[in-house]
Design an enzyme around this catalytic site. Structure first.
Site, PDB file in Angstrom:
ATOM      1  NE  ARG A   1      -3.450   2.433   2.588  1.00 54.50           N
ATOM      2  CZ  ARG A   1      -3.252   3.296   3.578  1.00 54.50           C
ATOM      3  NH1 ARG A   1      -2.434   2.993   4.574  1.00 54.50           N
ATOM      4  NH2 ARG A   1      -3.878   4.456   3.584  1.00 54.50           N
TER       5      ARG A   1
ATOM      6  CG  HIS B   1      -0.803   9.032   3.430  1.00 56.11           C
ATOM      7  ND1 HIS B   1      -0.864   7.680   3.689  1.00 56.11           N
ATOM      8  CD2 HIS B   1      -0.528   9.618   4.616  1.00 56.11           C
ATOM      9  CE1 HIS B   1      -0.618   7.461   4.971  1.00 56.11           C
ATOM     10  NE2 HIS B   1      -0.404   8.629   5.554  1.00 56.11           N
TER      11      HIS B   1
ATOM     12  CD  GLU C   1      -4.526   7.747   9.715  1.00 56.45           C
ATOM     13  OE1 GLU C   1      -4.220   6.653  10.208  1.00 56.45           O
ATOM     14  OE2 GLU C   1      -3.935   8.806  10.007  1.00 56.45           O
TER      15      GLU C   1
ATOM     16  CG  ASN D   1      -5.052   3.399   8.748  1.00 53.65           C
ATOM     17  OD1 ASN D   1      -5.137   2.383   8.060  1.00 53.65           O
ATOM     18  ND2 ASN D   1      -4.589   4.547   8.279  1.00 53.65           N
TER      19      ASN D   1
ATOM     20  CE1 TYR E   1       0.371   2.925  13.273  1.00 53.84           C
ATOM     21  CE2 TYR E   1      -1.608   4.131  12.687  1.00 53.84           C
ATOM     22  CZ  TYR E   1      -0.394   3.581  12.340  1.00 53.84           C
ATOM     23  OH  TYR E   1       0.052   3.682  11.042  1.00 53.84           O
TER      24      TYR E   1
ATOM     25  CD  GLU F   1      -1.485   4.121   8.001  1.00 54.87           C
ATOM     26  OE1 GLU F   1      -1.195   4.573   9.127  1.00 54.87           O
ATOM     27  OE2 GLU F   1      -1.659   4.851   7.003  1.00 54.87           O
TER      28      GLU F   1
END
Length: 440
Positions: free
Chosen positions: A78, A122, A167, A293, A295, A346
């Site tokens: 990606r 991005h 995002e 995504n 985290y 991600e």
């Protein structure tokens, strides 16, 4: 179907990057200025005064990086294309040399049997468009659709997976309200206007690409740091849910329900967001996949303030490591929304990596982070979440936005002065996971 430790045979094992974070060559071959060029060159905006001028020099070293992808065994990659590299002014004549670079990249990936997942945006808006109002200007939506059209005509025959935005919440709110990312504004109305225009641009670009390349798979990538209550009280749960409505649901509801969350609608009106007739239908285009995504989670107290968890592990970004929240997120998304298939686009962690005396990088904490989070994905899949692939963030250590080069997320260590690459222990372990298609 998954077994207790294996993934489906067609599971897309990948890694992810972004153009400004790795390419470098910021002023070569006709590339225009982006908002991140301007922001990073503004004193005090990025840690240590770092910029993406050189980054990982991927523009010149992409063949070496694809060889590393092959060594790890990636099935998919990606990446994002740089809008100002392709259209230096954001509109008007295309830059042939910029398009040629992505031609070479895509062809080399396919030759290596690696599926390209192309992200159109991005975060690197052409500065020329920011000068006209950026995402607060509705005209930018049309320019983005034109950019998408150009890219689809050039690459639609070879790239099967397309993403409009990475995002968009971060684009709108961290860049236009918190001021920590480019363009660096702190205007809440501006952030809400940008939110709407990003969604409209997504709808326009989806329509444009579907017209040119109806055979491709099309989606958007959303980020989630699920808010969870510090204590099991009614007020604490209410505070966390309110934060969810203004974060995750702010984009999920327009995309998959055709309207803003009812609890947020008064705020939309207060910010005088210029919603035009037909916008919501335009935004809620059917999609082939959605990127997730993840985290960290963020724990909040009853007043809606972030709370630190005693005894928890935190990364170099000061983000809590808590894989169970990942499973809870995937199951909530799957139960509350009619989603297309999910790709984990991600997931990763920053730790203070160093090259050891043996010349290797022993990043056990990252290895454990990925193992735990892949386990959470597997559990969610076994309980009904339709996850089709996983992309580690990131393939390479790179320019980490406002943190500059102070934070390392890569499966591959980059020594920035020499540009030497070293596959870390986490990358070697990930290679084994891919080869065996199972956790161990």
């Amino acid at each position: 179907m998954t077994t207790p430790d294996t993934f489906p045979p067609d599971f897309a094992w990948g890694a992810a990057t972004a153009a400004y974070q790795i390419e470098g060559a910021f002023n070569e071959d006709g590339r225009g200025e982006s908002i991140w060029d301007r922001f990073s060159h503004t004193p005090g905006k990025v840690k240590n005064g770092d910029t993406g001028d050189v980054a990982c020099d991927h523009y010149h070293r992409y063949r070496e990086d694809i060889a590393l992808m092959k060594q790890i065994g990636l099935k998919a990659y990606r990446f994002s294309t740089s809008w100002p590299r392709v259209l230096p002014n954001g509109r008007g004549p295309a830059n042939r040399l910029g398009l040629d670079f992505y031609d070479r990249l895509v062809d080399q990936l396919l030759e290596a049997n690696i599926q390209p997942f192309l992200t159109l945006y991005h975060w690197d808006l052409p500065q020329a468009l920011q000068d006209k109002g950026g995402w607060a200007n509705r005209d930018t939506c049309g320019y983005f659709a034109d950019y998408a059209t150009l890219m689809a005509r050039r690459f639609g025959d070879r790239v099967n997976y397309w993403t409009t935005f990475n995002e968009p919440w971060v684009v709108a709110w961290v860049g236009n309200y918190q001021g920590e990312h480019a363009p660096g504004f702190t205007d809440i109305k501006l952030a809400m206007h940008a939110t709407h225009h990003l969604l409209v641009a997504h709808g326009l670009a989806t329509q444009a690409i579907r017209t040119i390349a109806p055979q491709v798979n099309f989606g958007i990538v959303l980020d989630f740091a699920p808010p969870e209550p510090a204590e099991e009280t009614e007020d604490n749960h209410a505070a966390a849910e309110s934060i969810w409505q203004r974060g995750g649901a702010l984009f999920l509801d327009p995309l998959f329900r055709g309207h803003y969350p009812p609890t947020v609608q008064p705020f939309v009106e207060e910010c005088e967001v210029p919603v035009q007739p037909g916008d919501h239908a335009l935004i809620a285009q059917p999609l082939d996949y959605v990127g997730v995504n993840f985290y960290r989670r963020i724990v909040f107290d009853e007043q809606g303030n972030p709370a630190r968890v005693p005894g928890a592990e935190y990364t170099e970004m000061d983000w809590e490591v808590h894989a169970p929240a990942f499973k809870r997120l995937l199951l909530r998304l799957s139960s509350e929304y009619r989603l297309p298939p999910i790709y984990i686009t991600e997931n990763g962690a920053a730790f203070a990596d160093e090259v050891g005396r043996d010349g290797e990088v022993h990043d056990e904490r990252r290895l454990n982070y990925i193992r735990e989070h892949l386990g959470a994905v597997h559990e969610a899949m076994s309980e009904g979440a339709d996850v089709r692939g996983y992309f580690a963030w990131s393939l390479l250590d790179n320019f980490e936005w406002a943190e500059g080069y102070s934070k390392r997320f890569g499966l591959v260590y980059v020594d920035y002065p020499t540009q030497k690459r070293i596959i870390k222990d986490s990358g070697k372990w990930y290679a084994q996971v891919i080869a065996q298609n199972r956790l161990f």
